[in-house]
Every structure is written in C-alpha cells, then in structure tokens.
Scaffold this active site. Structure first.
Site, short mmCIF file in Angstrom:
data_model
loop_
_atom_site.label_atom_id
_atom_site.label_comp_id
_atom_site.label_asym_id
_atom_site.label_seq_id
_atom_site.Cartn_x
_atom_site.Cartn_y
_atom_site.Cartn_z
N HIS A 169 65.73 48.94 2.73
CA HIS A 169 65.54 48.47 1.35
C HIS A 169 64.91 47.08 1.32
O HIS A 169 65.11 46.30 0.38
CB HIS A 169 66.86 48.45 0.56
CG HIS A 169 67.61 49.74 0.64
ND1 HIS A 169 67.29 50.85 -0.12
CD2 HIS A 169 68.66 50.12 1.43
CE1 HIS A 169 68.11 51.84 0.17
NE2 HIS A 169 68.95 51.43 1.11
N SER A 191 37.46 37.77 6.98
CA SER A 191 37.28 37.47 5.57
C SER A 191 35.95 36.75 5.40
O SER A 191 35.56 35.94 6.24
CB SER A 191 38.42 36.59 5.06
OG SER A 191 38.11 36.04 3.79
#
Length: 477
Positions: free
Chosen positions: A176, A300
């Site tokens: 979770h 990038s």
C-alpha cells in the site's frame, strides 16, 4: 505544401512499419499480407499434392516426386515479382483467394511442363475459408513459435538471472505504498519471473486448429464430386499433415476459439510484464536501480543530469496497445453470424499489429533491464531508516511465548503499536524495548540482534524455486 502521401517510397502510417520497423521486422515473414498469400499458396499446393498422391479423384493424373518438389519450390520463390503478379490478378478477380488459385494454375504450365490436366484440381472442392483458416493457423503458429516465444523466453531468462544475482540483497518492501516486512530484490524479481514463466507454458501449449470441409462444413461439394471417397479421413490427414489439430465440426469457418484462447494467454503474459515495468520503474525512482547511460544518449533535452526510464515507459504503452488489440481479437473472433460473416476477415488482419506491439515491448524491456545496476546501498539506507518494520517479528515472538504460557507476554500487538505507530524509531529504541519485555534469554538475544537488513525470512532461498536456467545463454552468463 506538398502531400507526404505522394512521397515514394511510401511513408509508413504506423509506428511499427516506421520508427520501430527494426524491432518487429521478423514478424513480416509470418503476419504480413504477403506472408498470408504465401501461406495460401503453400496450402493450395499441398492440397493438390495430397489429392493426387492419394488418387482421391478417379482418373485424375498424379505428380511425381520431382514435380511435387518444383511446385513446393514456388513457395520459397514467392518474391516481389510474384507479389506484384498476384496483385494484378486480384485487381481483376477482386477476390484474394481466387487470385491465388489463378496464380497457381498459371504456374502449372510454367513449372510442370504444361500439366493442364491437373488444373481443375487446384482449389478442388474448397471454399475460401478452407484455405484461409489453415493459412492463418500456420502463420500465427510461426509468428508465436519462431518470433514471440524466443523473445519472451529470453526476457524471462533475463529476469530470472537478475533474481539469482540479487537473491540475498535486502529490500524494504512496500505494501500500500508504506514500509513493510523486508524481502530481497531477488525474491521480488523471482515472483515476476515465476508468473511470466507460467504464462509462457500456456502459450507453449497452444493448440492450432484447422479444417477443410467445404462451404458450410458438410463436405457437400466433395461428396457430389467423388461420393466414394472417405472425405473425413482425407481432410483429417491433410490438416494434421500440416502440423495442425483437425477440427471435425465447423460452419464455413473454423470457429477461431483456439485463437481467442491464445490471445488471452498472450495478453495475460503482457499484463504481468506490464506489472514488471511499473515495479522496476518505481525501484528506479527510489534509487534502488541505477540506469547505465549508453554512450551518446540524452536523458532530457533540458536537464543534463537525467536518465529517464524510457524503455519501461515505452514498453508499458506498447503492452497496452497490444492488449487492446488482443482483447478485441479474442472477443470478436469467437462470434460469426450463422454459418459465416466477414467480420473475422478484417479482424484477423490486425494479428500482426497486436503481436508487433508485444514484440516491441519485449525488446524494450530486455534493453531496459540490461541497462540497470542494482544499488544495494540505497536499499540498505531505506531499511536503516525504518526500524519500525521489526515490530512484526517482536510481537509475533511474544504471541508464540504467550501461547506457550510465558508470563508477561500479553497484548503484544497493542504494545508494539504504541511503540511504532505513526513515528520513526531507531535500532537502539527497539533494542531497549525488547530488553524490557522479560523475554527468555535466547529469544531476547535473537530479537535484539535482528536488523531490518537481516529480517528477510526465507526470501533468498525462495529464489531457488525458479529452478535451473532455461537457456544456454543464461546458463553461461
């Protein structure tokens, strides 16, 4: 502005035939329109040979061994000129299978010294779907067994190898999204490899069905022409002789159920692989894996420090496209109105695209995994910062002692919750807590010595369930 559609050679509309052509090119030999026509020619030739060598039609001529080999050679010689000639014939017939019939009849004269006596045995008693269903079964089997499966198996071997190499590298689990009982990176990769391998076995066991029984599956034309022949046996021997499983009960089409089963299995493999991509992407973002920058690559366009996990992102996208197509193929192909409609004809022309996106994803994941280095230091740092995960083993040990009648072990879960819930603790905090519990000396010593890094249970040993490497490449790495 000129139209790009007028440029020659033609510019590809789709990414598979353009940007990603190199990764998926082997599928062209199996699932392109040209490959379909080549398989149709193969089936028509084999049917002609089957009829003549068994003397099915009384009084008809036969083909000797040399003639059979020359005919079969037409399939290997199916080149650009043959494709162009066939296209010209189809432009007249406006029927793709009929064009194959006429193409082969021409070749009877060119290849077999004018064996015109056999001309009307070409496509004898066949409906187009007798040829098509067998051709598609052979095409799909070839694409899966010769292209998709070797690449998928290689990928699973690669993941298995990583699992073995990292079998004892401690990892802070996250359930979770929250810190949870530690495991090892190898064990987590082994789970994914085990899941993928199970789906591979289903794909490897796929059954490829075929039929040859006429316009509505009744052998009506066959019996009308040669009522004395055992047509079911002739059909079964022909289909199985192609390496396929004979389907004795069909309408005009083979029902395609085997295709739906296969595409569901391929899609399930893809979904597990998608899960691998998202997990590995997350481990990269957490710093558990470092990406090895390839020489000259740019992460990038504006941020020089970045190396983006593009291989896994590309794979995710292509797996989603592949599964959308595989799902619609599986759900659509099982339905045909009454004895025949043409929805399957258009639908099956997308099989190559579906497998193409899956193969492209496999290629990207393999390249992505090859560019990773594990960073045990980052994993260790996260473990060191989460000593509260040891609340589980302490309270579990207390529960066992309470069940054995040891005094002072009451409410272990609640006591550990009070210590750890909503706050960080250090190793010293935990050891002080353990020493104040009144545990038997051996249990106290064992729990006090425990660290997040050592609390991995049987995780390293569980990787052994992967068994031995399944390929020579992995075994020698």
């Amino acid at each position: 502005m000129g139209s790009l559609a007028d440029i020659t050679p033609p510019i590809a509309l789709g990414a598979l035939d353009g940007r990603y052509r190199g990764a998926v090119a082997p599928l062209v030999d199996h699932l392109s329109e040209a490959a379909l026509n080549r398989q149709r020619l193969h089936v028509e030739i084999e049917w002609l040979i089957h009829l003549t060598t068994r003397g099915v039609v009384p009084g008809a001529g036969s083909l000797d061994e040399a003639e059979q080999q020359r005919l079969r050679g037409l399939v290997g010689a199916f080149d650009a000129d043959a494709i162009a000639e066939l296209a010209a014939i189809e432009a007249e017939t406006v029927h793709d299978v009929k064009a194959i019939e006429y193409f082969l009849k021409r070749r009877l004269g060119d290849t077999l010294d004018d064996r015109g006596d056999l001309s009307e045995l070409v496509h004898f008693a066949c409906t187009s779907e007798d040829i098509n269903n067998l051709s598609y079964a052979l095409m799909v089997r070839g694409a899966v067994e010769q292209v998709w499966l070797p690449r998928a198996t290689g990928l699973v071997d690669q993941v298995s190898q990583m699992a073995r190499q990292l079998h004892d590298i401690p990892l802070l689990a996250h359930t979770h999204g929250q810190p949870a009982t530690p495991t090892t990176m190898g064990k987590e990769l082994a789970v994914l490899a085990h899941r993928l391998r199970r789906q591979l076995r289903r794909v490897e066991g796929a059954e490829y069905l075929g039929k040859l029984n006429g316009a509505t599956g009744t052998y009506g034309a066959h019996l009308a022409a040669v009522p004395g022949a055992d047509w079911q046996t002739i059909s079964r021997e022909f289909v199985t002789g192609l390496g396929l499983t004979w389907n004795p009960l069909t309408t005009q089409i083979e029902s395609h159920d085997w295709q739906a089963e296969l595409y569901a299995d391929l899609a399930r493999f893809n979904r597990v692989l998608h899960n691998l991509c998202t997990d590995v992407w997350t481990y990269i973002s957490m710093g558990y894996f470092a990406q090895v920058r390839g020489q000259g690559t740019v992460g990038s366009s504006t941020m020089p420090h970045k190396v983006n996990p593009i291989r896994f992102e590309n794979a995710e996208a292509n797996l989603e496209v592949a599964n959308a197509l595989l799902d619609v193929l599986a759900s659509t192909l099982v339905t045909s109105r009454l004895q025949r409609d043409l929805t399957d004809s258009s639908m099956q022309r997308n099989i190559g695209t579906a497998l193409g996106h899956s193969v492209l994803a496999l290629d990207n994941v393999c390249r992505g995994l090859a560019g990773l280095d594990a960073v045990p230091e980052a994993m260790a740092a996260d473990l060191e910062g989460n000593w509260e995960v040891l609340a589980e083993p302490v309270q579990s040990a207390m529960r066992a002692l309470a069940a054995a009648g040891v005094a002072g072990m009451d409410n272990p879960y609640e006591r550990l919750k009070e210590l750890t819930r909503g706050r960080r603790i250090t190793g010293e905090d935990l050891r002080e807590f353990v020493r104040g519990l009144g545990l038997p000396a051996d249990v106290e010593e064992r729990l006090a010595a425990m660290t997040p890094q050592s609390y991995v249970g049987l995780a390293p040993e569980l990787v052994g369930h992967l068994g031995q490497p399944s390929s020579d490449q992995e075994a020698t790495t």
